[in-house]
Each structure stands twice: as C-alpha cells, then as structure tokens.
Design a protein around this motif. Structure first.
Motif, PDB file in Angstrom:
ATOM      1  N   GLY A 156     -13.159  46.996 -31.523  1.00 38.08           N
ATOM      2  CA  GLY A 156     -13.234  47.346 -32.936  1.00 38.08           C
ATOM      3  C   GLY A 156     -14.260  46.550 -33.716  1.00 38.08           C
ATOM      4  N   ILE A 157     -15.179  45.881 -33.005  1.00 37.08           N
ATOM      5  CA  ILE A 157     -16.197  45.060 -33.669  1.00 37.08           C
ATOM      6  C   ILE A 157     -17.319  45.937 -34.213  1.00 37.08           C
ATOM      7  CG2 ILE A 157     -17.918  43.234 -33.291  1.00 37.08           C
ATOM      8  CD1 ILE A 157     -15.954  42.092 -31.178  1.00 37.08           C
ATOM      9  N   ILE A 158     -17.645  47.005 -33.469  1.00 38.56           N
ATOM     10  CA  ILE A 158     -18.622  47.984 -33.942  1.00 38.56           C
ATOM     11  C   ILE A 158     -18.042  49.377 -33.741  1.00 38.56           C
ATOM     12  CG2 ILE A 158     -20.617  46.519 -33.430  1.00 38.56           C
ATOM     13  CD1 ILE A 158     -21.118  48.253 -30.934  1.00 38.56           C
ATOM     14  N   SER A 159     -18.622  50.345 -34.430  1.00 35.72           N
ATOM     15  CA  SER A 159     -18.188  51.732 -34.270  1.00 35.72           C
ATOM     16  C   SER A 159     -19.041  52.412 -33.200  1.00 35.72           C
ATOM     17  CB  SER A 159     -18.337  52.484 -35.597  1.00 35.72           C
ATOM     18  OG  SER A 159     -19.714  52.586 -35.944  1.00 35.72           O
ATOM     19  N   ARG A 160     -18.593  53.563 -32.756  1.00 37.70           N
ATOM     20  CA  ARG A 160     -19.376  54.336 -31.791  1.00 37.70           C
ATOM     21  C   ARG A 160     -20.723  54.730 -32.395  1.00 37.70           C
ATOM     22  NH1 ARG A 160     -20.233  54.755 -26.746  1.00 37.70           N
ATOM     23  NH2 ARG A 160     -17.986  54.490 -26.479  1.00 37.70           N
ATOM     24  N   GLU A 161     -20.726  55.018 -33.707  1.00 43.72           N
ATOM     25  CA  GLU A 161     -21.972  55.395 -34.375  1.00 43.72           C
ATOM     26  C   GLU A 161     -22.960  54.229 -34.382  1.00 43.72           C
ATOM     27  OE1 GLU A 161     -18.922  55.958 -35.543  1.00 43.72           O
ATOM     28  OE2 GLU A 161     -18.905  58.140 -35.213  1.00 43.72           O
ATOM     29  N   GLN A 162     -22.453  53.008 -34.619  1.00 45.24           N
ATOM     30  CA  GLN A 162     -23.326  51.828 -34.595  1.00 45.24           C
ATOM     31  C   GLN A 162     -23.907  51.608 -33.202  1.00 45.24           C
ATOM     32  OE1 GLN A 162     -20.328  49.110 -36.332  1.00 45.24           O
ATOM     33  NE2 GLN A 162     -21.940  48.440 -37.741  1.00 45.24           N
ATOM     34  N   LEU A 163     -23.079  51.794 -32.191  1.00 42.68           N
ATOM     35  CA  LEU A 163     -23.559  51.624 -30.823  1.00 42.68           C
ATOM     36  C   LEU A 163     -24.639  52.647 -30.498  1.00 42.68           C
ATOM     37  CD1 LEU A 163     -23.517  50.424 -27.997  1.00 42.68           C
ATOM     38  CD2 LEU A 163     -21.542  51.872 -27.469  1.00 42.68           C
ATOM     39  N   ASP A 164     -24.400  53.900 -30.877  1.00 41.48           N
ATOM     40  CA  ASP A 164     -25.391  54.943 -30.608  1.00 41.48           C
ATOM     41  C   ASP A 164     -26.715  54.632 -31.300  1.00 41.48           C
ATOM     42  OD1 ASP A 164     -23.561  56.299 -29.080  1.00 41.48           O
ATOM     43  OD2 ASP A 164     -22.977  57.705 -30.667  1.00 41.48           O
ATOM     44  N   GLY A 221     -21.812  46.976 -25.101  1.00 39.40           N
ATOM     45  CA  GLY A 221     -21.559  47.952 -26.153  1.00 39.40           C
ATOM     46  C   GLY A 221     -20.159  48.534 -26.080  1.00 39.40           C
ATOM     47  N   GLN A 222     -19.712  48.886 -24.876  1.00 43.99           N
ATOM     48  CA  GLN A 222     -18.370  49.441 -24.702  1.00 43.99           C
ATOM     49  C   GLN A 222     -17.300  48.436 -25.102  1.00 43.99           C
ATOM     50  OE1 GLN A 222     -18.839  50.404 -20.522  1.00 43.99           O
ATOM     51  NE2 GLN A 222     -18.907  52.598 -20.948  1.00 43.99           N
ATOM     52  N   ILE A 223     -17.527  47.176 -24.740  1.00 45.07           N
ATOM     53  CA  ILE A 223     -16.560  46.121 -25.080  1.00 45.07           C
ATOM     54  C   ILE A 223     -16.441  45.968 -26.594  1.00 45.07           C
ATOM     55  CG2 ILE A 223     -16.165  43.621 -25.000  1.00 45.07           C
ATOM     56  CD1 ILE A 223     -17.515  43.726 -22.176  1.00 45.07           C
ATOM     57  N   LEU A 224     -17.579  45.943 -27.284  1.00 40.49           N
ATOM     58  CA  LEU A 224     -17.566  45.763 -28.737  1.00 40.49           C
ATOM     59  C   LEU A 224     -16.914  46.944 -29.445  1.00 40.49           C
ATOM     60  CD1 LEU A 224     -21.134  44.228 -29.221  1.00 40.49           C
ATOM     61  CD2 LEU A 224     -18.944  43.031 -29.369  1.00 40.49           C
ATOM     62  N   VAL A 225     -17.103  48.151 -28.916  1.00 39.79           N
ATOM     63  CA  VAL A 225     -16.444  49.330 -29.489  1.00 39.79           C
ATOM     64  C   VAL A 225     -14.941  49.244 -29.247  1.00 39.79           C
ATOM     65  CG1 VAL A 225     -16.154  51.834 -29.301  1.00 39.79           C
ATOM     66  CG2 VAL A 225     -18.454  50.848 -29.353  1.00 39.79           C
ATOM     67  N   ASP A 226     -14.543  48.913 -28.015  1.00 39.84           N
ATOM     68  CA  ASP A 226     -13.120  48.817 -27.675  1.00 39.84           C
ATOM     69  C   ASP A 226     -12.401  47.773 -28.522  1.00 39.84           C
ATOM     70  OD1 ASP A 226     -13.519  50.736 -25.770  1.00 39.84           O
ATOM     71  OD2 ASP A 226     -13.457  49.372 -24.052  1.00 39.84           O
ATOM     72  N   ASN A 281     -21.656  36.911 -29.642  1.00 41.06           N
ATOM     73  CA  ASN A 281     -21.748  35.825 -28.667  1.00 41.06           C
ATOM     74  C   ASN A 281     -20.426  35.575 -27.958  1.00 41.06           C
ATOM     75  OD1 ASN A 281     -24.459  35.360 -29.014  1.00 41.06           O
ATOM     76  ND2 ASN A 281     -24.193  33.761 -30.546  1.00 41.06           N
ATOM     77  N   ARG A 282     -19.326  35.748 -28.678  1.00 40.26           N
ATOM     78  CA  ARG A 282     -18.018  35.560 -28.050  1.00 40.26           C
ATOM     79  C   ARG A 282     -17.806  36.590 -26.943  1.00 40.26           C
ATOM     80  NH1 ARG A 282     -13.511  35.500 -32.336  1.00 40.26           N
ATOM     81  NH2 ARG A 282     -14.783  33.744 -33.045  1.00 40.26           N
ATOM     82  N   ALA A 283     -18.218  37.830 -27.214  1.00 30.56           N
ATOM     83  CA  ALA A 283     -18.088  38.880 -26.196  1.00 30.56           C
ATOM     84  C   ALA A 283     -19.027  38.614 -25.022  1.00 30.56           C
ATOM     85  CB  ALA A 283     -18.387  40.247 -26.814  1.00 30.56           C
ATOM     86  N   LEU A 284     -20.253  38.183 -25.316  1.00 33.54           N
ATOM     87  CA  LEU A 284     -21.210  37.868 -24.253  1.00 33.54           C
ATOM     88  C   LEU A 284     -20.664  36.784 -23.334  1.00 33.54           C
ATOM     89  CD1 LEU A 284     -24.545  37.822 -26.294  1.00 33.54           C
ATOM     90  CD2 LEU A 284     -24.038  39.360 -24.392  1.00 33.54           C
ATOM     91  N   SER A 332     -12.477  38.435 -11.700  1.00 32.96           N
ATOM     92  CA  SER A 332     -13.369  38.736 -12.817  1.00 32.96           C
ATOM     93  C   SER A 332     -12.544  38.846 -14.081  1.00 32.96           C
ATOM     94  CB  SER A 332     -14.117  40.052 -12.566  1.00 32.96           C
ATOM     95  OG  SER A 332     -13.203  41.113 -12.412  1.00 32.96           O
ATOM     96  N   ARG A 333     -13.171  38.577 -15.201  1.00 40.67           N
ATOM     97  CA  ARG A 333     -12.467  38.657 -16.468  1.00 40.67           C
ATOM     98  C   ARG A 333     -12.185  40.111 -16.815  1.00 40.67           C
ATOM     99  NH1 ARG A 333     -16.024  34.124 -19.752  1.00 40.67           N
ATOM    100  NH2 ARG A 333     -14.855  32.328 -19.038  1.00 40.67           N
ATOM    101  N   PRO A 334     -11.083  40.380 -17.548  1.00 37.21           N
ATOM    102  CA  PRO A 334     -10.761  41.751 -17.925  1.00 37.21           C
ATOM    103  C   PRO A 334     -11.919  42.397 -18.672  1.00 37.21           C
ATOM    104  CG  PRO A 334      -8.964  40.260 -18.487  1.00 37.21           C
ATOM    105  CD  PRO A 334     -10.115  39.410 -18.057  1.00 37.21           C
ATOM    106  N   GLY A 335     -12.292  43.612 -18.262  1.00 35.40           N
ATOM    107  CA  GLY A 335     -13.358  44.323 -18.951  1.00 35.40           C
ATOM    108  C   GLY A 335     -14.748  43.930 -18.515  1.00 35.40           C
TER     109      GLY A 335
END
Length: 220
Positions: free
Chosen positions: A21-29, A14-19, A58-61, A5-8
C-alpha cells in the motif's frame, strides 16, 4: 542447508510496494513508463522523484533484499566490465584474507584505474537511492550540526541541511546501513529522515569551514 529467503523476495520491488500500500498500481505503471524511457534509472530512483518517501522505498529494498550491489550497478551503467569487477572482487578477497578487513570495492576500482570518484559517487547514489548534491562552497549551519552532534558529524562526514518539525535532511559522504541506523536512534521517533549524497572532499571542506575543534559536542 537450504537458505531461507525473506517473504516476498521473489516479487519485484514495484509489486512489493503496491502490495504494502506504499504506492498505487497507477503510480507503478507511470514509474515503469519512465523507466522504459530512461533505462539507466532504477525504479527506486524514479519513485523517489515522484514523491514516494525515500525511507519506505529503502526499507523495502533492504528487507526484501532488492538492493543491487555497487559492482552490479557499475556494470549496469557500463562504467566497468564484468572482468574488471571480478578482478577487483578477487583483490578484495585477498586483502580480507591477509589483513582481516574488507576494503570498499569502489575504492579498489578507483585504485585500479577503472573508475573515477564521480563514477563511484554515481554507483553509491543508485545503491542507496540517494540524490547527489553539490556541497561546493556550502556553509553548514552550526546550530543544525548540533542536532546530531558536531563531533559525530565531522567524523562521519555528514551535513544537516534542514531540520523541520517532521523531516530532517542529511547529506552523507560515506553512507552505510550502520550510519543510517545510528542516525535513526539519535532522531526523535516519528521524524522522517531524507538522505542525500555528496563528494567526500566537498563535505569535508564545508565542515572544516565551521569546525571549532575545541567546542565539539558529543554525539548522543
């Protein structure tokens, strides 16, 4: 042999995008609160509406294998049942075994009478994280079409909506990873692509309004 499986891949989008640095924890919440209020929406859709770059979502997806299949989306949206999906997948498999090519699942479901073209468009929109636009009566700009090549645009059913210094906006009728990769190679490095979706018939009709079959330029 055990598949790798790919890393992560075990993490949520949401966790991937926060890790990363694409979004903040506040944006995810905030996005998760919207999702709780609108359970029919996927997180990627909500984040894009919040202004997070479509390309990064889309890149993360894609890289972390978080993109839901067309069939799963149609079941999620209660547009088809699990049994109808299995029937269509079985038919798709038989076609490939007999003819050596795969027929798109959405088209099979339309032929079986389980969904209409609008339902298929909705599933494509959620699968590729592309907002749906209406191209009815839209008049494409011939100069903008030349950015990707008029012949290529006609063959692939693509309308160039806008082409600024930093961003190019494209409307697709039949999105695929292959088409998006082809476009990426044709666009100058550093320019952001924004993708939108419209019905095949609407795009085809719009392109034919301005098409001159004797003056197509070759796609580079």
């Amino acid at each position: 042999m055990e598949s790798k499986s790919r890393p992560g891949s075990e993490k949520t989008l949401g966790q991937i995008l926060v890790d990363k640095g694409i979004i903040s924890r506040e944006q995810l919440d905030r996005a998760l609160r919207v999702k709780a209020e609108q359970p029919g929406k996927y997180l990627g859709e909500i984040l894009f509406e919040m202004g997070v770059p479509q390309e990064k979502i889309n890149r993360a997806l894609y890289y972390f294998n978080k993109r839901r299949t067309i069939g799963e989306i149609l079941v999620d949206q209660k547009l088809i049942t699990r049994e109808q999906l299995e029937e269509a997948l079985s038919k798709q498999k038989k076609i490939k075994e007999k003819w050596g090519h795969t027929r798109p699942l959405g088209l099979l479901l339309i032929e079986l009478g389980y969904i209409n073209s609008r339902g298929y468009l909705t599933a494509l929109s959620k699968h590729f994280n592309m907002p749906i636009l209406s191209m009815k009566d839209y008049q494409p700009n011939p100069q903008l079409q030349k950015v990707i090549g008029e012949r290529y645009a006609m063959e692939r059913k693509i309308i160039v909506l806008d082409n600024s210094a930093k961003t190019i906006k494209l409307v697709l009728a039949e999105p695929s990873t292959q088409i998006m990769e082809e476009l990426q190679k044709a666009i100058p490095p550093g320019k952001v692509m924004e993708f939108y979706l419209a019905g095949y018939g609407e795009i085809d009709e719009s392109l034919r309004r301005v098409a001159d079959p004797f003056s197509f330029t070759q796609y580079r």
